[in-house]
Design a protein around this motif. Sequence first.
Motif, PDB file in Angstrom:
ATOM      1  N   MET A   1       0.832  -1.190   0.000  1.00  0.00           N
ATOM      2  CA  MET A   1       0.000   0.000   0.000  1.00  0.00           C
ATOM      3  C   MET A   1       0.878   1.256   0.000  1.00  0.00           C
ATOM      4  O   MET A   1       1.931   1.264   0.640  1.00  0.00           O
ATOM      5  CB  MET A   1      -0.900   0.034   1.237  1.00  0.00           C
ATOM      6  N   GLU A   2       0.438   2.277  -0.725  1.00  0.00           N
ATOM      7  CA  GLU A   2       1.104   3.571  -0.715  1.00  0.00           C
ATOM      8  C   GLU A   2       0.472   4.430   0.381  1.00  0.00           C
ATOM      9  O   GLU A   2      -0.753   4.540   0.459  1.00  0.00           O
ATOM     10  CB  GLU A   2       0.959   4.257  -2.064  1.00  0.00           C
ATOM     11  N   VAL A   3       1.305   5.017   1.230  1.00  0.00           N
ATOM     12  CA  VAL A   3       0.804   5.715   2.418  1.00  0.00           C
ATOM     13  C   VAL A   3       1.430   7.098   2.509  1.00  0.00           C
ATOM     14  O   VAL A   3       2.631   7.266   2.267  1.00  0.00           O
ATOM     15  CB  VAL A   3       1.142   4.919   3.701  1.00  0.00           C
ATOM     16  N   GLU A   4       0.611   8.089   2.877  1.00  0.00           N
ATOM     17  CA  GLU A   4       1.120   9.446   3.091  1.00  0.00           C
ATOM     18  C   GLU A   4       0.366  10.081   4.250  1.00  0.00           C
ATOM     19  O   GLU A   4      -0.864   9.999   4.327  1.00  0.00           O
ATOM     20  CB  GLU A   4       0.927  10.302   1.838  1.00  0.00           C
ATOM     21  N   ILE A   5       1.113  10.690   5.165  1.00  0.00           N
ATOM     22  CA  ILE A   5       0.508  11.456   6.256  1.00  0.00           C
ATOM     23  C   ILE A   5       0.092  12.816   5.706  1.00  0.00           C
ATOM     24  O   ILE A   5       0.908  13.552   5.145  1.00  0.00           O
ATOM     25  CB  ILE A   5       1.488  11.636   7.427  1.00  0.00           C
ATOM     26  N   LEU A   6      -1.184  13.163   5.853  1.00  0.00           N
ATOM     27  CA  LEU A   6      -1.705  14.418   5.317  1.00  0.00           C
ATOM     28  C   LEU A   6      -1.578  15.579   6.298  1.00  0.00           C
ATOM     29  O   LEU A   6      -1.497  16.736   5.891  1.00  0.00           O
ATOM     30  CB  LEU A   6      -3.173  14.239   4.918  1.00  0.00           C
ATOM     31  N   VAL A  13      -5.164  12.378  13.180  1.00  0.00           N
ATOM     32  CA  VAL A  13      -4.147  12.394  12.133  1.00  0.00           C
ATOM     33  C   VAL A  13      -4.831  11.995  10.829  1.00  0.00           C
ATOM     34  O   VAL A  13      -5.606  11.030  10.794  1.00  0.00           O
ATOM     35  CB  VAL A  13      -3.010  11.397  12.435  1.00  0.00           C
ATOM     36  N   GLY A  14      -4.534  12.727   9.750  1.00  0.00           N
ATOM     37  CA  GLY A  14      -5.067  12.373   8.441  1.00  0.00           C
ATOM     38  C   GLY A  14      -4.070  11.539   7.661  1.00  0.00           C
ATOM     39  O   GLY A  14      -2.887  11.881   7.578  1.00  0.00           O
ATOM     40  N   VAL A  15      -4.544  10.425   7.085  1.00  0.00           N
ATOM     41  CA  VAL A  15      -3.669   9.522   6.337  1.00  0.00           C
ATOM     42  C   VAL A  15      -4.322   9.205   4.995  1.00  0.00           C
ATOM     43  O   VAL A  15      -5.507   8.858   4.944  1.00  0.00           O
ATOM     44  CB  VAL A  15      -3.421   8.203   7.109  1.00  0.00           C
ATOM     45  N   GLU A  16      -3.542   9.311   3.917  1.00  0.00           N
ATOM     46  CA  GLU A  16      -4.014   8.898   2.595  1.00  0.00           C
ATOM     47  C   GLU A  16      -3.349   7.580   2.226  1.00  0.00           C
ATOM     48  O   GLU A  16      -2.135   7.428   2.378  1.00  0.00           O
ATOM     49  CB  GLU A  16      -3.692   9.949   1.544  1.00  0.00           C
ATOM     50  N   ILE A  17      -4.159   6.642   1.749  1.00  0.00           N
ATOM     51  CA  ILE A  17      -3.646   5.317   1.407  1.00  0.00           C
ATOM     52  C   ILE A  17      -4.224   4.888   0.068  1.00  0.00           C
ATOM     53  O   ILE A  17      -5.426   5.051  -0.177  1.00  0.00           O
ATOM     54  CB  ILE A  17      -4.016   4.288   2.495  1.00  0.00           C
ATOM     55  N   PHE A  18      -3.369   4.318  -0.785  1.00  0.00           N
ATOM     56  CA  PHE A  18      -3.823   3.665  -2.000  1.00  0.00           C
ATOM     57  C   PHE A  18      -3.684   2.162  -1.782  1.00  0.00           C
ATOM     58  O   PHE A  18      -2.585   1.673  -1.505  1.00  0.00           O
ATOM     59  CB  PHE A  18      -3.008   4.120  -3.210  1.00  0.00           C
ATOM     60  N   ASP A  19      -4.808   1.455  -1.862  1.00  0.00           N
ATOM     61  CA  ASP A  19      -4.787   0.025  -1.583  1.00  0.00           C
ATOM     62  C   ASP A  19      -4.215  -0.755  -2.772  1.00  0.00           C
ATOM     63  O   ASP A  19      -3.758  -0.167  -3.759  1.00  0.00           O
ATOM     64  CB  ASP A  19      -6.183  -0.472  -1.181  1.00  0.00           C
ATOM     65  N   GLY A  20      -4.248  -2.087  -2.669  1.00  0.00           N
ATOM     66  CA  GLY A  20      -3.679  -2.931  -3.712  1.00  0.00           C
ATOM     67  C   GLY A  20      -4.356  -2.803  -5.053  1.00  0.00           C
ATOM     68  O   GLY A  20      -3.788  -3.172  -6.091  1.00  0.00           O
TER      69      GLY A  20
END
Length: 253
Positions: A1-6, A13-20
């Motif tokens: 997964m691609e993860v970024e703290i927003l 805490v805001g987190v953006e994630i792109f799943d599989g």
Amino acid sequence: MEVEILGQNDTEVGVEIFDGRQIGHVVHVGWDGEIKKHYADDYPKYREGRTFEQQRIMTQVEARAKLAAQREFPEAEIVNPEWIPEEVERGIEALQTMHVDDFAEQFETCYEMVTAPERFEDVTEETAQIITQPYIVDEDNDIEFVPTPIIQYRKDGEVQTTHRDSRMSKYDTSPGYPAKKFTITLPPMEFREGDYEFPDGFQVFLVEHMMAKIRDIYRHVGEEPPEPYADIDEELPGKLLTTEDKEYYDDDF
């Protein structure tokens, strides 16, 4: 997964994630670990409208978001240390470096419960379910304390435990305390003759068991475990339940 703290504020805490599937999610994680919001336009909004596969991905994304927030803010208490790979590695190091004579003294009861639970009052081979052995690791990654282990078993249709007055209840594991608790959780097991003999062989086995826990933590958050955890035998028990298991969910799918 691609993860970024927003970003973060006083409550979350805001987190953006792109799943599989490369579908984007935005997850708001509270400082106490509560999921405040979870936006994912390509999934049904409500749980009852999702398939098991959709629910599994949504739950894994939330678990991954919490882990990302914990890693970004290590002083926070978002995730239990027993679900943070880097923390469990401390528990593994403590087991590996414990002198075998000390290990034999501290973990003998655990070995007996795993290999012969019927020796303990009210427990039989058929009714024993899970052996739980906590151990406390100090800030120098040494085992500081090994409480009395317990056996979970069934009696007259009810779940019971041995050693209800375990010393664990008298030990300080309050938030902010520098020591961390890790837990060995194993079913009763019968080792082949010559395998994992007590004490040194069983010490190796417990290290492998804790490595299997890390293997399962990565799968719990929807990621493949890295080396060396990917090579742990699939038959070796780790976490009791993860997001990969249907039993983890309350709903019937």
